[in-house]
Write a protein that holds these residues in place. Structure first.
Motif, PDB file in Angstrom:
ATOM      1  N   ASP A   1       1.247  -0.599 -15.454  1.00  0.00           N
ATOM      2  CA  ASP A   1       1.296   0.120 -14.181  1.00  0.00           C
ATOM      3  C   ASP A   1       0.003  -0.120 -13.420  1.00  0.00           C
ATOM      4  O   ASP A   1      -1.079   0.180 -13.931  1.00  0.00           O
ATOM      5  CB  ASP A   1       1.463   1.627 -14.438  1.00  0.00           C
ATOM      6  CG  ASP A   1       2.908   1.987 -14.679  1.00  0.00           C
ATOM      7  OD1 ASP A   1       3.149   3.061 -15.257  1.00  0.00           O
ATOM      8  OD2 ASP A   1       3.789   1.194 -14.290  1.00  0.00           O
ATOM      9  N   VAL A   2       0.137  -0.673 -12.250  1.00  0.00           N
ATOM     10  CA  VAL A   2      -1.062  -0.847 -11.421  1.00  0.00           C
ATOM     11  C   VAL A   2      -0.897  -0.059 -10.134  1.00  0.00           C
ATOM     12  O   VAL A   2       0.222   0.111  -9.638  1.00  0.00           O
ATOM     13  CB  VAL A   2      -1.363  -2.342 -11.116  1.00  0.00           C
ATOM     14  CG1 VAL A   2      -1.433  -3.148 -12.387  1.00  0.00           C
ATOM     15  CG2 VAL A   2      -0.361  -2.917 -10.158  1.00  0.00           C
ATOM     16  N   LYS A   3      -2.014   0.442  -9.622  1.00  0.00           N
ATOM     17  CA  LYS A   3      -1.940   1.282  -8.421  1.00  0.00           C
ATOM     18  C   LYS A   3      -2.588   0.568  -7.231  1.00  0.00           C
ATOM     19  O   LYS A   3      -3.791   0.321  -7.239  1.00  0.00           O
ATOM     20  CB  LYS A   3      -2.688   2.596  -8.672  1.00  0.00           C
ATOM     21  CG  LYS A   3      -2.106   3.412  -9.811  1.00  0.00           C
ATOM     22  CD  LYS A   3      -2.660   4.836  -9.811  1.00  0.00           C
ATOM     23  CE  LYS A   3      -2.101   5.611 -10.984  1.00  0.00           C
ATOM     24  NZ  LYS A   3      -3.044   5.781 -12.074  1.00  0.00           N
ATOM     25  N   PRO A   4      -1.799   0.263  -6.210  1.00  0.00           N
ATOM     26  CA  PRO A   4      -2.406  -0.340  -5.014  1.00  0.00           C
ATOM     27  C   PRO A   4      -3.200   0.706  -4.236  1.00  0.00           C
ATOM     28  O   PRO A   4      -2.759   1.838  -4.081  1.00  0.00           O
ATOM     29  CB  PRO A   4      -1.195  -0.817  -4.201  1.00  0.00           C
ATOM     30  CG  PRO A   4      -0.010  -0.662  -5.097  1.00  0.00           C
ATOM     31  CD  PRO A   4      -0.344   0.382  -6.102  1.00  0.00           C
ATOM     32  N   ARG A   5      -4.363   0.302  -3.775  1.00  0.00           N
ATOM     33  CA  ARG A   5      -5.203   1.233  -3.014  1.00  0.00           C
ATOM     34  C   ARG A   5      -5.768   0.531  -1.795  1.00  0.00           C
ATOM     35  O   ARG A   5      -6.115  -0.641  -1.843  1.00  0.00           O
ATOM     36  CB  ARG A   5      -6.417   1.668  -3.858  1.00  0.00           C
ATOM     37  CG  ARG A   5      -6.120   2.655  -4.932  1.00  0.00           C
ATOM     38  CD  ARG A   5      -6.205   4.102  -4.451  1.00  0.00           C
ATOM     39  NE  ARG A   5      -5.826   5.004  -5.523  1.00  0.00           N
ATOM     40  CZ  ARG A   5      -4.570   5.303  -5.824  1.00  0.00           C
ATOM     41  NH1 ARG A   5      -3.585   4.777  -5.135  1.00  0.00           N
ATOM     42  NH2 ARG A   5      -4.299   6.100  -6.827  1.00  0.00           N
ATOM     43  N   ARG A   6      -5.898   1.315  -0.721  1.00  0.00           N
ATOM     44  CA  ARG A   6      -6.549   0.784   0.474  1.00  0.00           C
ATOM     45  C   ARG A   6      -8.046   0.631   0.167  1.00  0.00           C
ATOM     46  O   ARG A   6      -8.628   1.456  -0.537  1.00  0.00           O
ATOM     47  CB  ARG A   6      -6.360   1.764   1.630  1.00  0.00           C
ATOM     48  CG  ARG A   6      -6.887   1.265   2.971  1.00  0.00           C
ATOM     49  CD  ARG A   6      -6.596   2.299   4.043  1.00  0.00           C
ATOM     50  NE  ARG A   6      -5.176   2.557   4.143  1.00  0.00           N
ATOM     51  CZ  ARG A   6      -4.310   1.791   4.795  1.00  0.00           C
ATOM     52  NH1 ARG A   6      -4.719   0.706   5.430  1.00  0.00           N
ATOM     53  NH2 ARG A   6      -3.018   2.110   4.831  1.00  0.00           N
TER      54      ARG A   6
ATOM     55  N   PHE B   1       8.511  -6.350  -3.164  1.00  0.00           N
ATOM     56  CA  PHE B   1       7.876  -6.037  -1.877  1.00  0.00           C
ATOM     57  C   PHE B   1       6.639  -6.889  -1.624  1.00  0.00           C
ATOM     58  O   PHE B   1       5.854  -6.601  -0.739  1.00  0.00           O
ATOM     59  CB  PHE B   1       7.490  -4.543  -1.773  1.00  0.00           C
ATOM     60  CG  PHE B   1       8.661  -3.627  -1.912  1.00  0.00           C
ATOM     61  CD1 PHE B   1       8.913  -3.000  -3.134  1.00  0.00           C
ATOM     62  CD2 PHE B   1       9.539  -3.421  -0.861  1.00  0.00           C
ATOM     63  CE1 PHE B   1      10.004  -2.166  -3.277  1.00  0.00           C
ATOM     64  CE2 PHE B   1      10.633  -2.595  -1.001  1.00  0.00           C
ATOM     65  CZ  PHE B   1      10.875  -1.964  -2.208  1.00  0.00           C
ATOM     66  N   GLY B   2       6.516  -7.952  -2.409  1.00  0.00           N
ATOM     67  CA  GLY B   2       5.344  -8.809  -2.242  1.00  0.00           C
ATOM     68  C   GLY B   2       5.603  -9.954  -1.284  1.00  0.00           C
ATOM     69  O   GLY B   2       6.573  -9.954  -0.526  1.00  0.00           O
TER      70      GLY B   2
ATOM     71  N   ARG C   1      -5.516  -7.627   5.114  1.00  0.00           N
ATOM     72  CA  ARG C   1      -4.581  -8.388   4.284  1.00  0.00           C
ATOM     73  C   ARG C   1      -4.911  -8.295   2.798  1.00  0.00           C
ATOM     74  O   ARG C   1      -4.197  -8.812   1.958  1.00  0.00           O
ATOM     75  CB  ARG C   1      -4.566  -9.864   4.711  1.00  0.00           C
ATOM     76  CG  ARG C   1      -4.102 -10.072   6.139  1.00  0.00           C
ATOM     77  CD  ARG C   1      -3.820 -11.517   6.458  1.00  0.00           C
ATOM     78  NE  ARG C   1      -5.015 -12.314   6.583  1.00  0.00           N
ATOM     79  CZ  ARG C   1      -5.223 -13.463   5.932  1.00  0.00           C
ATOM     80  NH1 ARG C   1      -4.321 -13.925   5.084  1.00  0.00           N
ATOM     81  NH2 ARG C   1      -6.338 -14.147   6.120  1.00  0.00           N
ATOM     82  N   THR C   2      -6.039  -7.638   2.501  1.00  0.00           N
ATOM     83  CA  THR C   2      -6.449  -7.550   1.103  1.00  0.00           C
ATOM     84  C   THR C   2      -6.237  -6.141   0.589  1.00  0.00           C
ATOM     85  O   THR C   2      -6.523  -5.158   1.276  1.00  0.00           O
ATOM     86  CB  THR C   2      -7.927  -7.930   0.943  1.00  0.00           C
ATOM     87  OG1 THR C   2      -8.168  -9.169   1.591  1.00  0.00           O
ATOM     88  CG2 THR C   2      -8.310  -8.028  -0.521  1.00  0.00           C
ATOM     89  N   VAL C   3      -5.721  -6.059  -0.640  1.00  0.00           N
ATOM     90  CA  VAL C   3      -5.417  -4.771  -1.258  1.00  0.00           C
ATOM     91  C   VAL C   3      -6.138  -4.692  -2.600  1.00  0.00           C
ATOM     92  O   VAL C   3      -6.305  -5.709  -3.282  1.00  0.00           O
ATOM     93  CB  VAL C   3      -3.885  -4.640  -1.457  1.00  0.00           C
ATOM     94  CG1 VAL C   3      -3.539  -3.451  -2.331  1.00  0.00           C
ATOM     95  CG2 VAL C   3      -3.175  -4.547  -0.126  1.00  0.00           C
TER      96      VAL C   3
ATOM     97  N   LEU D   1       0.817  -1.223   0.000  1.00  0.00           N
ATOM     98  CA  LEU D   1       0.000   0.000   0.000  1.00  0.00           C
ATOM     99  C   LEU D   1       0.843   1.261   0.000  1.00  0.00           C
ATOM    100  O   LEU D   1       0.400   2.321  -0.415  1.00  0.00           O
ATOM    101  CB  LEU D   1      -0.941   0.011   1.206  1.00  0.00           C
ATOM    102  CG  LEU D   1      -2.182  -0.871   1.044  1.00  0.00           C
ATOM    103  CD1 LEU D   1      -2.923  -0.973   2.358  1.00  0.00           C
ATOM    104  CD2 LEU D   1      -3.111  -0.318  -0.018  1.00  0.00           C
ATOM    105  N   LYS D   2       2.087   1.129   0.460  1.00  0.00           N
ATOM    106  CA  LYS D   2       2.941   2.324   0.510  1.00  0.00           C
ATOM    107  C   LYS D   2       3.452   2.692  -0.880  1.00  0.00           C
ATOM    108  O   LYS D   2       3.939   3.792  -1.096  1.00  0.00           O
ATOM    109  CB  LYS D   2       4.126   2.079   1.449  1.00  0.00           C
ATOM    110  CG  LYS D   2       3.699   1.983   2.905  1.00  0.00           C
ATOM    111  CD  LYS D   2       4.859   2.184   3.865  1.00  0.00           C
ATOM    112  CE  LYS D   2       4.379   1.971   5.295  1.00  0.00           C
ATOM    113  NZ  LYS D   2       5.059   0.854   5.960  1.00  0.00           N
ATOM    114  N   ILE D   3       3.387   1.751  -1.809  1.00  0.00           N
ATOM    115  CA  ILE D   3       3.907   2.011  -3.156  1.00  0.00           C
ATOM    116  C   ILE D   3       2.804   2.650  -4.003  1.00  0.00           C
ATOM    117  O   ILE D   3       1.677   2.165  -4.046  1.00  0.00           O
ATOM    118  CB  ILE D   3       4.367   0.700  -3.832  1.00  0.00           C
ATOM    119  CG1 ILE D   3       5.335  -0.051  -2.903  1.00  0.00           C
ATOM    120  CG2 ILE D   3       5.006   0.993  -5.179  1.00  0.00           C
ATOM    121  CD1 ILE D   3       5.628  -1.448  -3.369  1.00  0.00           C
ATOM    122  N   ALA D   4       3.155   3.730  -4.681  1.00  0.00           N
ATOM    123  CA  ALA D   4       2.150   4.439  -5.475  1.00  0.00           C
ATOM    124  C   ALA D   4       1.815   3.700  -6.759  1.00  0.00           C
ATOM    125  O   ALA D   4       0.671   3.637  -7.186  1.00  0.00           O
ATOM    126  CB  ALA D   4       2.634   5.843  -5.790  1.00  0.00           C
TER     127      ALA D   4
END
Lengths: 371, 384
Positions: free
Chosen positions: B204-209, B354-355, B324-326, B189-192
């Motif tokens: 490019d994929v964007k992790p989001r809370r 970072f996975g 645990r889910t993003v 989640l810290k990675i944009a």
């Protein structure tokens, strides 16, 4: 009788008669001339007089017309002005009406704003609802699958009945089709029992209105300890006025959560308590910081039910009390296990003899497992 | 007018004969003169009279003309006044028209604001409304109940624990990924932006809370009476007391499925009632059939149904917190859906990215929308 003509006639009386004839004739001529002139003048005067008369007539006629016209115009103008004036009146009325309407709407707007504020405050509670850790494990579906139900029904059995749960639905269907079964109990005893389906009432649709309850508080951040002890301590703490509390009606732990819902008797206690998020309560012999938040309470506004038939369970009725319970139960089980009798493998069997009271527990069957 | 003396001395004797004639002529002439004199005089009179008349007419004409002019002037004044009044009124109308325009505008805006506010309130109210449609659930006999000694009058007691599965609408171009370990999820989640290699291109994929809507959990306690039966559609033909008697008699008949009746309630106004049987079991069977033949003054079918009570218990609202889910956002639609999902999995498994160990993954391609259901996450157990 005077004449304004310079033509004055003076007759000389002393003239000899010799001249007289001539003079007379001359006079005649003069008079004739004069006469004719006068006639002429008369005619001119008549003409002139008549002209004037005509003109007077004309003027009078025109005056009359003008009077008419004026009347008409005044009437018409009057009407037009009246029309416009009444337009003004109606426009003024409309204006006044519009202003009233605007005032009304502005009032309603204020009310609605207040309502919305109130609702917003209540909705803000949603941001304070307790959290539960959840996880996605691959389960997808449609919106219709949003709700899950775990049923648990305690079914009091009538005397002389038995419940059978078969392994397979086809067997149960078959037994129900046959309906009346002759069961041999030993060599010389036969009984007839009737097979019926079991139908239970289940909720189909539940509509609930929730609102922030003025009588409840939700307590979280609780330490792990004995439930009864915890509930007692909390009840004691929050029943004391010096802690901001009041008479407690109920104090219970919410199922599979570590939160406690506390119900007060009065409706004016909860609000004050929730204004402060954290409270120090003596638990486990020391001060513990618990979190107190408003509680959303629900009321059912509509419940629709349906009757659901158990797929693999059959009810046998009319079982007479001819034998000892255990023996009779065994015989029945054996009978209904045999495929020759239309039966099959039995998972569960419960017999309630006449005159006795037994209750059966019905539960839901897990459909698709979560993992 | 000079009098013409008709007496004149006769001077000439020699002309007696001629004089006589002359005298006669003179007489005649004199007569004529008189005539003409009179005529002239009369004519003069007439002329004088005419002059007067003309003068009178002159006066009359002047007067008439004056009057007429006066009327013309009046007309003009009237018109002028009218124009003035008219223009005053019309100015006022114009002004009012302007006001009206302004007010209508304001009214429209106010109404729009009110509607918008009402819509907001309704939307907020909806948050408090729960519409729980229960899917079909199978129920089976499980075991004898351990509940305490029941007597005959116990209803069928059902406790239905209903819970709302926390859900997220997974839209096209999104994916859900559950890691075994919470700390891996936090890291991601810290990675944009994460560059995932897919075939020979980089996505490019964007992790989001994930933010979730509140969900509810509650119990419905439903008790169905085994002895009472609800009756409705009873026709209002005969008096109340007699209706009750007839109902009791009809419902006592075993041939129709009835049984011994303990009590009858009946409300004439609604045509509904309740039958309480002495023994349990009768009501159940009848309720299932839905109708029953009753003898009132004629045989009629009344509607019958079960009698039940319900209660809401243990109502709680909670909010799912996926630790645990993003959510992965903005995934471009490239290639096969399954392949893409695989590539995502491969990428996020690697610690170098970072996975970490992945428990579950679900990708939705463009145009798709899936309702993803979450379940309660049990606390992590100590590693064996």
């Amino acid at each position: 009788m005077s004449s304004d003509e310079d033509f004055s006639l003076v007759m000389d009386d002393q003239k000899p008669s010799k001249d007289s004839l001539q003079q007379i004739k001359a006079s005649i001529t003069n008079y004739k001339k004069r006469y004719e002139q006068l006639i002429q003048e008369q005619q001119e005067l008549v003409a002139s007089r008549d002209d004037q008369r005509n003109m007077t007539q004309n003027c009078k006629q025109r005056s009359d017309k003008l009077i008419q016209d004026l009347k008409e115009h005044q009437r018409s103008y009057g009407e037009q002005i009246e029309t416009e004036k009444s337009r003004v009146i109606s426009m003024k009325q409309e204006e006044s009406g519009l202003m009233d309407e605007i005032l009304r709407i502005e009032e309603a707007l204020k009310e609605e704003e207040a309502k919305k504020e109130h609702l917003q405050q209540q909705a803000d509670v949603f941001t304070a609802v307790p959290e539960r850790p959840v996880v996605f494990r691959g389960s997808t579906g449609s919106k219709a699958d949003t709700f899950e139900m775990k049923p648990r029904v305690v079914y009091p059995m009538e005397g002389g009945t038995a419940l059978i749960r078969f392994d397979e639905k086809v067997v149960a269907d078959n037994i129900l089709d046959i309906q009346k079964h002759r069961v041999a109990l030993g060599s010389d005893c036969r009984i007839t029992v009737e097979a019926r389906p079991v139908q239970l009432m289940l909720p189909r649709l539940v509509e609930i209105d929730s609102e922030v309850s003025p009588q409840h508080i939700l307590i979280s951040n609780l330490p792990r300890m004995d439930t009864d002890m915890l509930l007692s301590k909390l009840e004691i703490h929050f029943s004391k006025k010096r802690n901001g509390g009041g008479e407690v009606d109920k104090c219970e732990l919410l199922p599979d959560s570590e939160h406690v819902v506390l119900t007060f008797v009065e409706k004016d206690i909860a609000r004050g308590l929730t204004e402060q998020e954290h409270h120090e309560v003596e638990l486990q012999k020391k001060q513990h910081r618990v979190r107190v938040t408003p509680f959303l309470n629900g009321t059912i506004t509509n419940l629709e039910t349906k009757m659901a038939v158990c797929p693999r369970t059959v009810l046998l009725t009319g079982i007479p009390d001819v034998m000892e319970q255990e023996v009779l139960q065994d015989m029945l089980e054996i009978h209904f296990q045999k495929s020759g009798n239309g039966g099959g493998e039995i998972e569960e069997f419960l017999y309630n003899p006449l005159g006795q009271h037994t209750s059966a527990l019905f539960e839901g069957v897990a459909t698709a497992p979560e993992e | 007018m000079a009098d013409i003396c008709s007496n004149r001395p006769v001077n000439d004797k020699e002309e007696d004969g001629g004089l006589e004639e002359e005298a006669r002529e003179t007489e005649e002439a004199k007569k004529e003169l008189e005539t003409w004199k009179t005529k002239a005089e009369k004519a003069d009179d007439v002329k004088a009279r005419l002059i007067l008349e003309k003068l009178e007419e002159d006066e009359a004409k002047e007067k008439a003309k004056q009057e007429m002019m006066a009327h013309v002037k009046k007309q003009e004044e009237c018109q002028k006044e009218f124009k003035l009044n008219m223009s005053t009124v019309q100015e006022e109308i114009l002004l009012l028209g302007g006001h009206r325009h302004v007010l209508l505008d304001r009214l429209k805006r106010c109404q729009a604001a009110l509607e918008a506010k009402r819509a907001e309130s309704t939307k907020l109210k909806q948050k408090f409304k729960i519409y729980a449609q229960i899917p079909d659930t199978e129920v089976e006999f499980r075991a004898p109940s351990k509940e305490e000694g029941d007597d005959n009058s116990q209803p069928i007691r059902g406790v239905f624990a209903i819970s709302q599965r926390p859900t997220v609408l997974l839209q096209g171009g999104q994916a859900l990924i559950t890691f075994e370990e919470e700390k891996v999820a936090s890291q991601i989640l810290k990675i944009a932006k994460c560059s995932v290699s897919c075939e020979n291109i980089s996505l490019d994929v964007k992790p989001r809370r994930i933010t979730m809507e509140p969900a509810v959990k509650f119990e419905v306690h439903l008790d169905v009476s085994r002895k009472q039966l609800k009756v409705s559609n009873v026709p209002l033909s005969i008096p109340e007391e007699r209706t009750k008697e007839h109902l009791e008699m009809s419902f006592s008949r075993p041939s129709r499925g009835g049984g011994e009746v303990d009590g009858v309630e009946y409300d004439r106004n609604t045509g509904t009632g309740q039958i309480t049987f002495l023994h349990p079991g009768v009501a159940e069977g009848l309720a299932l059939s839905g109708r029953y033949r009753v003898d009132l003054d004629s045989e009629v079918n009344v509607l019958v149904g079960p009698v039940y009570k319900y209660q809401l218990c243990k109502f709680q609202t909670f909010c799912g917190a996926p630790k645990r889910t993003v959510l992965l956002n903005d995934i471009e639609d490239k290639g096969d859906e399954e392949d893409l999902q695989d590539h995502l999995e491969i990428h996020f498994q690697k610690p170098s990215n970072f996975g970490g160990e992945i428990e579950s993954i679900q990708y939705a391609s463009r145009g798709k929308a899936l309702q993803a259901f979450f379940c309660e996450d049990s606390p992590p157990t100590a590693a064996p």
